[in-house]
Design an enzyme around this catalytic site. Structure first.
Site, mmCIF file in Angstrom:
data_model
loop_
_atom_site.group_PDB
_atom_site.id
_atom_site.type_symbol
_atom_site.label_atom_id
_atom_site.label_comp_id
_atom_site.label_asym_id
_atom_site.label_seq_id
_atom_site.Cartn_x
_atom_site.Cartn_y
_atom_site.Cartn_z
ATOM 1 C CB SER A 274 3.430 -2.183 10.091
ATOM 2 O OG SER A 274 3.199 -0.812 9.905
ATOM 3 C CG ASP A 275 -3.005 -2.834 7.888
ATOM 4 O OD1 ASP A 275 -3.026 -1.691 7.356
ATOM 5 O OD2 ASP A 275 -3.962 -3.618 7.786
ATOM 6 C CD1 TRP A 276 -1.845 4.131 7.120
ATOM 7 C CD2 TRP A 276 -0.991 2.227 6.334
ATOM 8 N NE1 TRP A 276 -1.126 4.414 5.979
ATOM 9 C CE2 TRP A 276 -0.600 3.283 5.474
ATOM 10 C CE3 TRP A 276 -0.542 0.939 6.032
ATOM 11 C CZ2 TRP A 276 0.200 3.086 4.342
ATOM 12 C CZ3 TRP A 276 0.247 0.744 4.900
ATOM 13 C CH2 TRP A 276 0.606 1.804 4.081
ATOM 14 C CD1 TRP A 277 -0.619 4.638 13.189
ATOM 15 C CD2 TRP A 277 -2.485 4.262 12.019
ATOM 16 N NE1 TRP A 277 -0.828 5.730 12.385
ATOM 17 C CE2 TRP A 277 -1.971 5.531 11.661
ATOM 18 C CE3 TRP A 277 -3.650 3.818 11.407
ATOM 19 C CZ2 TRP A 277 -2.589 6.349 10.718
ATOM 20 C CZ3 TRP A 277 -4.268 4.635 10.465
ATOM 21 C CH2 TRP A 277 -3.736 5.878 10.139
ATOM 22 C CB ALA A 278 -0.557 -3.377 12.264
#
Ligand code: NAG
Ligand code: NAG
Ligand code: NAG
Ligand code: NAG
Ligand code: NAG
Ligand code: NAG
Ligand code: NAG
Ligand code: NAG
Ligand code: NAG
Length: 840
Positions: A274-278
């Site tokens: 995942s992208d950061w906190w996506a």
């Protein structure tokens, strides 16, 4: 924390597959998540990974899927570890242009400059040099390269991190970069998947939901997915999902893009990160195909996680089948073995969170103060490559009466802040979040610290001293008096100007990542016009993240030359001096279209939200950049693929040879059933924190934090837990799609001759017209860099694949070759195509 009824309700709400409740498109479900099969050159790695994963306990498996939380450990992303096997966990580190947040590393040219060289050798060498630097710092996964954003809108803040709005150029560049990085023994992570084309509203904040990019299946395949197919085919180890929604379903839980397109059709074998906190859901994202969550926590250093403990519970209560968890882990470990991490690995020897020698081993918790930086110098001899790419990526757009290259001018004036150093040093602004001094990278997480930055004024002053050229310079763009004094009467006046952009979490001069306009920053346009009003030999150098409006300068007879130097990295001044003085003959061609006005592009950033989630409809389809200009009959200032040289080339002798690869056969048959590796101990008592375990504050662990819920309402999508054999997709079956898409249909050749007086490198380009009423006039399909002495000829060759002449059929869900006659063109730019022939 114990499971309270409100946290249970929160899980239920968050795990619901939000989609149809909004206006706009919806994304079709695609389940189950395809399990890895070890094809496409992953066989050996898969075998090693199976052996490794089979020994792991449930908690150890969970540890590899989940980040430990923001600033939990030294890298920007860190998974949990496996102390029992002495496995330290994985280190994931930005960025696509170097090692972020450390020292004694190089500041490479941005992706857009790598593309502008049109040289597969330089693209790959850059990737390899960056990979070696990550390797030397102990990084397992470099978070790059970038094909999303592709560059739908020229204002898009992060376009420069990627390569070009043309999918073929981006596809070649991403594949070469991946090969380079992974040859260095580091996992490349292609990102951001997918249609992440602007910064505004990318994350909940100003709106409650991230924007949704809504697009049809044909546009997806023929444009945005194309370079990701090349990335998968090149063996990319990991893919990062994006922040935005696609058809109103978040990337990290959109089963259609992850399960169907990426893992099934493109047959991607590695993990989706995942992208950061996506990641915004636990179970839903796991079933939809996410394999690793980053940073692991639900928000910046929040300590809680959608996975970790929650994923343990979801496996224990049977919601996530063992095969799905095992597939996550075996994909992660296969990427690790595929690039040879087991032999390439050195201990992590830096900390993203401090440049001091000592700091906290657990920075967020302020625990364990110790040595965290060894200041390992990983630059090697990369400066020479950076300088070479800088020169090879500088596009010569205008050169009246061959005013360039300069030959020992009597006097020279260097005008503009963009030629000068940032008074605070090149790293004065965190993540390069300002536009002070010369511009050599954009801003955001896609950056690295400069070890040094050679400004243009420094290099040009040194050249002037060598030539006994009298030298004047002015850095203040508004000091008209000083500018007039320097520019008037100088044999040549060189004006430097820039336009910057970056990632949305930083705002610079009111630009929230995306640019607010397509004009130059810091009074740049007025500066150029002013200098040109005083000096009839005014040369313009542009450091920009993409297109700016230059029509006025193009038409100004006193502006004798215009060069685009992009974002050249640490050797900026030396590279532009090489070109201005002819030590390097320009080979670069522009990787985007220079429109005469912003409106000419037909699409723009959505700056104002009128609904939530904001809906961005890609109604232009495949018609972005030159495809749009061609279709709408709009004359640009400079077309895609255009660039001058200090010599000239001619094109002749187009030959087409038809190959005979046989007919296209859709992939058929079934997969095997989902495998499992090792056995899972389903006793929740064995999943609790070990007695006496010291839990670091705000740190994400795999251990249960309360009773395993077994009575929640379940509404998981049909088939999502099914591990039985599944049908192959007709367009799938091999890395990058059906292997016959890459069959060679025609071999095309042409002769390119250097008809000038100096040695040069010509980028020969091949375009195809697919011929249909809804097809672009021409699309780029191939190119090569030919090094030619004066008078020398060489043969340009390109092998046209089946994919190159196919369209996507959304009904048949497969590629097909339309009945329309196809024309092949060869030449020097998208609008300078002297050779053409119909494909037989
Ligand atoms: C989005 O919706 C369009 C129109 O219904 C459809 O063609 C396309 O396949 C969908 N794409 C995704 C990724 O959901
Ligand atoms: C999981 O990783 C953490 C470090 O992030 C480590 O302390 C813990 O021991 C690991 N758990 C298991 C079961 O290996
Ligand atoms: C599990 O997920 C819920 C809902 O998102 C969250 O509130 C909770 O803190 C998570 N638990 C842990 C231990 O991270
Ligand atoms: C000329 O450049 C030098 C740096 O090389 C800088 O210190 C000086 O301020 C510049 N002069 C002017 C007038 O801007
Ligand atoms: C465009 O934006 C830049 C950066 O914010 C600014 O310096 C410039 O003045 C703007 N141009 C116009 C015409 O407003
Ligand atoms: C070009 O430069 C000359 C001075 O050499 C000046 O008279 C003229 O106005 C300039 N033209 C423009 C378009 O700036
Ligand atoms: C290339 O050809 C053009 C058109 O004939 C000519 O104007 C130009 O001067 C030539 N350039 C060089 C470097 O010879
Ligand atoms: C199992 O646990 C997960 C994570 O807490 C939860 O989302 C899911 O609803 C639970 N299943 C049941 C049947 O309660
Ligand atoms: C933590 C750690 O092991 N750091 C290593 C980083 O690299 C240097 C140089 O190779 C080693 O000396 C350190 O031990």
């Amino acid at each position: 924390m114990r499971f309270t009824s409100s946290s249970v309700a929160a899980i239920a709400a968050l795990t619901g597959l939000a989609s149809a409740q909004y206006d706009g498109e919806t994304s079709p479900p695609s389940y189950p998540s395809p399990w890895m099969r070890g094809g496409n050159g992953w066989q050996d790695a898969y075998a090693k990974a199976q052996e490794f994963v089979s020994q792991l306990t449930l908690l150890e498996k969970i540890n590899l899927t989940t980040g430990v939380g923001w600033e939990g450990r030294p890298c920007v992303g860190n998974t949990g570890s496996i102390p029992r096997l002495n496995f330290p966990g994985l280190c994931l580190q930005d960025s696509p242009l170097g090692v972020r947040d450390t020292d004694f590393n190089s500041g490479f040219p941005a992706g857009i400059n790598a593309a502008a060289t049109w040289s597969t050798r330089l693209m790959k060498n850059r990737g390899n040099a960056m990979g070696m630097e990550h390797r030397g710092k102990g990084v397992d996964m470099q978070l790059g390269p970038v094909a999303g954003p592709l560059g739908r809108v020229p204002e898009g803040g992060r376009n420069w991190e990627g390569f070009s709005p043309d999918p073929v150029l981006t596809g070649v560049a991403i594949a070469e970069t991946i090969k380079g990085i992974q040859d260095a023994g580091v996992i490349a992570c292609a990102k951001h998947f997918i249609v992440y084309e602007q910064e505004h509203f990318r994350q909940p904040g100003a709106t409650k939901f991230s924007y949704s990019s809504n697009l049809d299946d044909k546009t997806m395949h023929e444009l945005y997915l194309w370079p990701f197919a090349d990335a998968v085919r090149a063996g990319v180890g990991a893919v990062m999902c994006s922040y935005n929604q696609i058809n109103n379903s978040y990337s990290a839980q959109n089963s259609y893009i992850l399960n169907h397109l990426l893992k099934n059709e493109l047959d991607f074998q590695g993990p989706v990160v995942s992208d950061w906190w996506a990641q915004l859901t636990g179970v839903a994202s796991a079933l939809a195909g996410l394999d690793m969550t980053m940073a692991g926590d639900q928000g910046l250093a929040s300590g809680d996680s959608f996975w970790g403990s929650n994923l343990t519970a979801a496996v224990l209560n049977g919601t996530i089948p063992q095969w799905r968890l095992d597939d996550m882990v075996v994909r992660i470990m296969s990427a690790y073995f595929k690039v040879g991490r087991d032999t390439a690995r050195v201990p992590i020897n830096f900390s993203s969170w401090t440049l001091e020698t000592d700091g906290y081993a657990y920075p967020e918790a302020n625990e364990d103060y110790t040595q965290v930086n060894w200041h390992v110098n990983v630059q090697g001899d990369h400066a020479a490559l950076i300088r070479e790419i800088g020169g090879a990526s500088t596009v010569l757009l205008k050169n009246t009466n061959n005013v360039l290259p300069l030959k020992k001018p009597k006097s020279i004036a260097i005008i503009g802040e963009d030629a000068h150093d940032n008074p605070g040093g090149p790293n004065a602004c965190g993540d390069r979040g300002c536009d002070t001094g010369t511009l050599a990278m954009g801003w955001g997480s896609g950056t690295a610290n400069f070890p040094y930055l050679i400004s243009p004024v420094t290099a040009l002053r040194a050249q002037a001293a060598k030539d006994k050229t009298s030298f004047a310079n002015v850095s203040n763009n508004y000091d008209l008096e000083a500018i007039a004094a320097a520019a008037t009467g100088a044999e040549v006046a060189i004006v430097f100007a820039n336009a910057d952009s970056g990632e949305g979490y930083i705002t610079v001069d009111n630009n929230e990542g995306d640019r607010n306009n397509l004009t130059l920053w810091g009074n740049g346009d007025a500066l150029i016009s002013y200098v040109a009003s005083l000096n009839p030999n005014t040369i313009v150098v542009l450091h920009t993240v993409g297109a700016v409006i230059v029509e006025e300068h193009k038409n100004n007879p006193n502006v004798t030359a215009i060069l685009w130097a992009g974002l050249p990295g640490q050797e900026s001044g030396n590279a532009i001096t090489d070109v201005l003085y002819g030590d390097v003959n320009p080979q670069a061609k522009t990787v985007f279209t220079w429109g005469k006005s912003r409106e000419d592009y037909g699409v723009d950033v959505l700056y104002q939200a009128t609904e939530d989630p904001p809906q961005i409809d890609f109604t232009e389809g495949v018609f972005i950049d030159y495809r749009h200009f061609d279709a709408a009959g709009i004359e640009p200032s400079y077309e895609f693929g255009f660039g001058l040289s200090y010599t000239n080339y001619s094109y002749s002798n187009l030959q087409i040879h038809k190959e005979n690869p046989g007919p296209y056969e859709p992939t058929t048959g079934m997969t095997k059933a989902a495998p499992t590796f090792g056995t899972i101990d389903y006793d929740p008592a064995h999943a609790e924190f070990p007695p006496g375990f010291h839990a670091v504050h705000d740190y994400v662990y795999p251990y249960l934090s309360g009773p395993v819920p077994t009575d929640l309402p379940q509404n998981w999508p049909a088939g999502s837990q099914d591990g039985s054999p599944q049908p192959h997709l007709p367009a799938g079956g091999s890395g990058g799609g059906n292997r016959q898409l890459y069959d060679i249909m025609y071999t095309v050749s042409a002769t390119v001759t250097n008809i000038g007086h100096v040695k040069g490198t010509e980028i020969a380009q091949l375009y195809i017209s697919l011929g249909g009423p809804t097809d672009p006039k021409v699309v780029l399909r191939g190119f090569d860099d030919l090094i030619l002495d004066p008078g020398e000829s060489e043969t340009f060759t390109y092998q046209i694949t089946r994919r190159d002449i196919s369209n996507w059929d959304p009904v048949a869900q497969d590629w097909f070759i339309s009945e329309y006659p196809k024309t092949v063109y060869v030449g020097a730019s998208s609008r300078n195509l002297p050779l053409s022939a119909t494909l037989p």
